[in-house]
Enzyme design. Structure first.
Site, short mmCIF file in Angstrom:
data_model
loop_
_atom_site.label_atom_id
_atom_site.label_comp_id
_atom_site.label_asym_id
_atom_site.label_seq_id
_atom_site.Cartn_x
_atom_site.Cartn_y
_atom_site.Cartn_z
N GLU A 13 8.83 -7.55 3.18
CA GLU A 13 7.56 -8.25 3.01
C GLU A 13 7.56 -9.12 1.75
O GLU A 13 6.87 -10.13 1.69
CB GLU A 13 6.43 -7.21 2.91
CG GLU A 13 5.26 -7.54 3.81
CD GLU A 13 4.23 -6.42 3.88
OE1 GLU A 13 3.94 -5.99 5.00
OE2 GLU A 13 3.73 -5.96 2.85
N HIS B 265 28.23 7.45 13.71
CA HIS B 265 28.66 7.62 15.10
C HIS B 265 27.93 6.67 16.04
O HIS B 265 27.99 6.83 17.25
CB HIS B 265 28.45 9.09 15.52
CG HIS B 265 29.29 10.03 14.71
ND1 HIS B 265 30.45 10.60 15.17
CD2 HIS B 265 29.17 10.43 13.42
CE1 HIS B 265 30.99 11.35 14.22
NE2 HIS B 265 30.23 11.26 13.14
N LYS C 212 -2.53 -9.98 13.62
CA LYS C 212 -3.88 -9.41 13.49
C LYS C 212 -4.91 -10.34 14.14
O LYS C 212 -5.79 -9.90 14.87
CB LYS C 212 -4.25 -9.21 12.01
CG LYS C 212 -3.51 -8.06 11.35
CD LYS C 212 -4.06 -7.85 9.95
CE LYS C 212 -3.11 -7.00 9.14
NZ LYS C 212 -3.42 -7.00 7.72
#
Ligand code: PA5
Length: 450
Positions: A281, A302, A416
């Protein structure tokens, strides 16, 4: 002032050598001046730089006392928040909370129906307290979770008793949560105006849940403060945060645009989540920035190990290495030795894990993956406080070296606005109409394969 962490940089060469890092000194001095002179971008959000001013001793004491009272009156604390209002607390509780971590649960960081249904089932017969954390007080995910959990608690114990079990951490004077907290007489703590969410772990935002988990928050803050004093140095030979910031920028300039944070301790998983938010951010804007990725070794060796060893060479790796203080779990001898592991008999898991780290760092270097290690002598409140501050200060410097404002996040608003429009929030009528038309216009592109 010494810091309980050091950097092992032997596997950075040939891409980066210490002398090349030191050559950045004047640029670092310039950025340091902007940071500490409060003249750079985002300088309204530098409250975190001085931990003891951000969170005075009396406030640390009040938080510790409140946490103690909540612990006495509840079995579980549900911490409601998202992003910077949640990740720091979770990172520290998971890393050093020990068995107490099971007493701290989290909500508001997703809007999954199943998650919240299971959470309600899990707390059914428990005494529950809530810490609702939101600086703005209006973030949808935590606000929705709070509505559900608050009404659950009020139904369980009655509104008056519930108000004594709810603590709100929010803005000092404004926002919906502040208003509700004042009306309901909740105990409150303040998110400082000059501290952004992702830099707030050492404020009340992180400290109350951390204290509830039985962690010594005085030690945590004192260690962060000591680290902040050490990280006042501009000299790259003395300031590990600035050294790390320069290394990242040098590697980025050489085309390494993914940084992989790796550790061999699963309990550091949420430190990596916190770190991802901090760097993602802060730096990734204006079409720039390193992609912060994280892996938990040895399990991810793995899976992601193949990619890191032999995939596209556009990455570098930063290990968080713990060099001691771990419990002694000894591998037993087996007379039959059918698994051929008797060569490990008598060794501790910590020794084996540490050799796995050393082998991995070397193998990745041999695979042309520059890597460095942040070494911690042990994992406790002191090293944790220092490491949190180290990453924050390095992030601020790294952002300035990249010429971005590390303290804003304009990009997180886009989803948003669309979400509010699609959900029909008052005030978004025009966008609601436009988006619904736009989305229905693309419906024909859904392909089914029956
Ligand atoms: O770092 C940030 O600023 C964000 O992650 C916020 O902390 C997050 O969006 C939550 O915001 P608020 O505390 O206002 O609910």
């Amino acid at each position: 002032m010494s810091i309980p962490l050091s950097l092992d940089v032997k596997y950075l060469a040939p891409e980066v050598t210490p002398d090349e890092v030191y050559a950045w000194q004047s640029f670092v001095d310039f950025c340091h001046e902007k940071l500490h002179g409060h003249t750079g971008a985002g300088s309204d959000f530098l409250g975190w730089m001085d931990p003891s001013a951000m969170i005075p001793t009396e406030e640390v004491d009040r938080i510790a006392k409140t946490a103690q009272e909540l612990r006495a009156n509840s079995d579980i604390l549900i911490v409601i928040g998202i992003g910077g209002s949640y990740l720091g607390a979770r990172a520290v509780v998971e890393a050093i909370g020990g068995a107490e971590r099971s007493r701290v649960l989290f909500a508001g960081q997703n809007i999954s129906a199943e998650y919240h249904k299971e959470l309600l089932e899990c707390i059914e017969n428990k005494r529950v307290a809530i810490n609702m954390i939101s600086k703005s007080g209006t973030t949808t995910e935590p606000a929705v979770a709070f509505r559900i959990l608050r009404s659950w608690l009020e139904e369980k114990v009655g509104a008056e008793a519930a108000s004594k079990l709810i603590v709100a951490t929010t803005d000092a004077s404004k926002g919906a949560l502040r208003q509700l907290a004042d009306e309901q007489n909740y105990t409150t703590f303040v998110v400082p105006d000059d501290v952004g969410g992702r830099f707030s772990v050492l404020s009340a935002v992180g400290l109350l849940p951390i204290a509830y988990a039985g962690i010594d928050i005085k030690k945590l803050v004192a260690a962060a403060q000591a680290c902040s004093e050490a990280c006042m140095e501009t000299d790259l030979k003395k300031n590990p945060a600035y050294f790390y910031a320069v290394v990242r920028n040098m590697l980025y300039k050489k085309g390494k645009d993914i940084e992989v944070l790796a550790s061999f301790e699963p309990r550091l998983h949420y430190i990596a989540e916190w770190w991802k938010q901090l760097y993602g951010e802060s730096e990734a804007k204006e079409n720039m920035g390193i992609f912060p990725a994280a892996v938990d070794f040895t399990s991810d060796l793995h899976s992601m190990g193949q990619l890191i060893q032999q995939g596209k060479r556009n990455m570098f790796e930063t290990f968080v290495e713990i060099t001691g203080g771990e419990p002694e779990v000894v591998i037993p001898k087996d007379p039959a030795n059918l698994d051929g592991l008797n060569f490990l008999a008598g060794k501790t898991l910590f020794e084996v894990n540490h050799e796995a780290f050393r082998a991995t760092a070397l193998a990745h270097r041999e695979g042309n993956m520059p890597n460095m290690s942040i070494k911690l002598g042990r994992l406790d409140a002191e090293t944790m406080g220092a490491m949190l501050y180290f990453f924050e200060k390095a992030c601020a410097m790294s952002g300035y070296l990249l010429h971005v404002n590390p303290f804003n996040q304009p990009g997180v608003e886009a989803y948003k606005k669309h979400m509010f429009a699609l959900l029909g929030k008052p005030g978004f009528e025009k966008e609601t109409k436009e988006l619904r038309e736009l989305i229905s216009g693309t419906e024909g592109q859904e392909i089914s394969f029956d």
